[in-house]
Design an enzyme around this catalytic site. Structure first.
Site, PDB file in Angstrom:
ATOM      1  CG  ASN A 213      -4.159  -8.394  -5.528  1.00  0.00           C
ATOM      2  OD1 ASN A 213      -5.656  -8.558  -5.914  1.00  0.00           O
ATOM      3  ND2 ASN A 213      -3.842  -7.066  -5.131  1.00  0.00           N
ATOM      4  CB  ALA A 278      -6.979  -4.929   1.754  1.00  0.00           C
ATOM      5  CG  ASP A 312       2.596  -2.133   4.181  1.00  0.00           C
ATOM      6  OD1 ASP A 312       1.836  -2.616   4.804  1.00  0.00           O
ATOM      7  OD2 ASP A 312       3.959  -2.836   3.664  1.00  0.00           O
TER       8      ASP A 312
HETATM    9  O1  C5P Z   1       4.208  -6.945   2.543  1.00  0.00           O
HETATM   10  P1  C5P Z   1       2.593  -7.759   2.633  1.00  0.00           P
HETATM   11  O2  C5P Z   1       1.727  -7.452   1.219  1.00  0.00           O
HETATM   12  O3  C5P Z   1       2.903  -9.510   2.121  1.00  0.00           O
HETATM   13  O4  C5P Z   1       1.818  -7.959   3.848  1.00  0.00           O
HETATM   14  C1  C5P Z   1       0.469  -8.248   3.961  1.00  0.00           C
HETATM   15  C2  C5P Z   1      -0.070  -7.830   4.865  1.00  0.00           C
HETATM   16  O5  C5P Z   1      -0.192  -6.142   4.621  1.00  0.00           O
HETATM   17  C3  C5P Z   1      -2.235  -8.027   4.991  1.00  0.00           C
HETATM   18  O6  C5P Z   1      -2.354  -7.733   6.005  1.00  0.00           O
HETATM   19  C4  C5P Z   1      -2.125  -6.417   3.812  1.00  0.00           C
HETATM   20  O7  C5P Z   1      -3.260  -6.884   3.740  1.00  0.00           O
HETATM   21  C5  C5P Z   1      -1.441  -5.892   4.254  1.00  0.00           C
HETATM   22  N1  C5P Z   1      -0.921  -4.301   3.816  1.00  0.00           N
HETATM   23  C6  C5P Z   1      -1.397  -3.013   3.394  1.00  0.00           C
HETATM   24  N2  C5P Z   1      -1.103  -2.776   2.593  1.00  0.00           N
HETATM   25  C7  C5P Z   1      -0.022  -2.829   1.893  1.00  0.00           C
HETATM   26  C8  C5P Z   1       0.525  -4.112   1.651  1.00  0.00           C
HETATM   27  C9  C5P Z   1       0.476  -5.277   2.347  1.00  0.00           C
HETATM   28  O8  C5P Z   1      -2.290  -3.261   4.163  1.00  0.00           O
HETATM   29  N3  C5P Z   1       0.621  -1.761   0.495  1.00  0.00           N
END
Ligand code: C5P
Length: 403
Positions: A213, A278, A312
């Protein structure tokens, strides 16, 4: 850019309050300040130089010619310190400084220094109230010397009144405020370990192609830099970005979300504050090829890439949070920003979500950012500001949550 530790030179003069100076040394050191000590001959009657040498791990000089390796010791001490604090400061030493008398190492250094001079007087109430002393204080104030005024109370000699040296904690806090003013940086994260995730992750399709991205990593790098400037030990777990590693920060470079989880988990265990900025790829190719897929022979594999969900990282580590750890995440959204952030706050067991709008040139890759802090009890809307300023606001909030 990070600066070396600030240096405070403490001058100790001959007064019973000299024992309290040990606490001042410790308090400043705990806040990440380098402390050096210079003493008058009379001060050594109350506390020995060995005590201060052991506390500061620095040589402690008394006489002008104590350090044969440095023939102009008073000048090097005067130049090296960012602040010269004299605590306790007797009536005699204040009088000497007011009249430019320089007859030992401490008073010579006081005359030579261009750094701010701070006096914490300590003396018998009679001496304190004497016209000569008050006039000397007035002269010094006029010349820009700062005072940490003596308090009233019982004195060692049995008298009651003004002249007790202010308590060590109050002196430490005033010196730290002065250092903040001088350098424009707070040192309020000394002793904290901060972990930050930053940048995008890249998820290989084959040996040359990947899914990723537009994250520039600027926000996470700004947080790491700000935390380091404020005295924290910082580990930055970073996906591939084109930013220079901030000085003083430990950078752990990673590529995929799975790598990032592993690196973040090991840094998280040691961290008091963890900030997940991130832009982790939500999905990754299930079967990445270790060679380049070719048009013609691999058309089927290229036409349909099976994706699986990535871990996540914030959610996984958020639910592994121990008491005392602060966990902060981000939510970049194109719509219903606050509502979505609230859901993430709960789902990921975070203490705060920094919510911001993305799309139409906002947030990604930009130097400015407009955000809201979504907390369990409230939402704080912030004006648009640089990512570096936002980084400091996030760290301020992290400290509020921690306390
Ligand atoms: O669910 P979403 O991607 O919108 O959430 C954003 C938050 O979750 C950010 O703080 C991002 O760094 C973290 N995140 C993560 N691992 C993922 C997806 C998101 O740490 N796979």
């Amino acid at each position: 850019m990070t600066r070396e530790k600030p240096c405070v030179l403490i001058g100790v003069t001959g007064c019973i309050a000299a024992y309290k100076t040990c606490e001042i040394v410790r308090g400043l050191q705990k806040a990440g300040v380098r402390v050096k000590v210079v003493m008058t001959e009379h001060a050594t009657e109350f506390v020995g130089p060995t005590t201060f040498r052991a506390l500061t791990h620095e040589p402690v000089a008394v006489g002008l010619f104590d350090d044969p390796s440095d023939p102009i010791h008073h000048i090097s001490l005067a130049q090296e310190c960012d602040v010269f604090l004299i605590a306790p400061c007797t009536a005699n030493v204040a009088a000497k400084i007011a009249h430019g008398i320089a007859d030992d190492l401490l008073t010579t250094t006081a005359l030579a220094t261009k750094s701010p001079l701070v006096l914490a007087p300590a003396m018998n109430v009679g001496m304190y109230e004497a016209a000569a002393t008050q006039e000397n204080f007035e002269t010094l104030r006029r010349r820009g010397v700062r005072f940490i005024d003596a308090a009233s109370g019982y004195q060692a000699c049995g008298d009651v009144g003004r002249g007790r040296m202010e308590e060590p904690e109050a002196i430490v806090s005033q010196i730290l405020t002065l250092l903040d003013d001088l350098f424009g940086v707070k040192r309020d994260l000394v002793g904290e370990r901060v972990m930050v995730t930053a940048g995008p992750t890249v998820e290989p399709i084959d040996a040359v192609r990947y899914i990723s991205n537009h994250s520039s990593g600027k926000m996470g790098y700004a947080i790491a830099e700000a935390a380091c400037a404020r005295g924290a030990e910082v580990t930055l777990v970073s996906g591939p970005v084109s930013l220079a590693a901030p000085e003083g920060v430990t950078v752990v470079p990673v590529k995929t979300a799975c790598d990032m989880l592993e690196a973040a988990r090991s840094a998280f265990a040691e961290s008091s504050i963890a900030i997940f900025s991130a832009a982790v790829a939500d999905l990754r190719p299930a079967n990445p090829s270790d060679r380049k897929l070719k048009k013609g022979s691999d058309d089927a594999s290229l036409a349909s890439i099976l994706l699986v969900e990535n871990p996540d990282i914030l959610k996984t580590l958020g639910w592994e949070k121990k008491p005392g750890q602060v966990v902060i995440g981000f939510a970049a959204e194109t719509n219903d920003v606050i509502e979505n952030a609230r859901v993430k706050l709960e789902k990921k067991n975070a203490d705060m979500i920094v919510a911001n709008w993305v799309g139409e040139g906002r947030a990604f890759g930009q130097d400015d950012n407009q955000a809201s802090f979504v907390l369990h009890e409230e939402v704080i809307d912030l004006p648009s500001m640089s990512k570096r300023d936002l980084a400091d606001r996030i760290l301020d909030q992290a400290l509020l949550i921690a306390r």
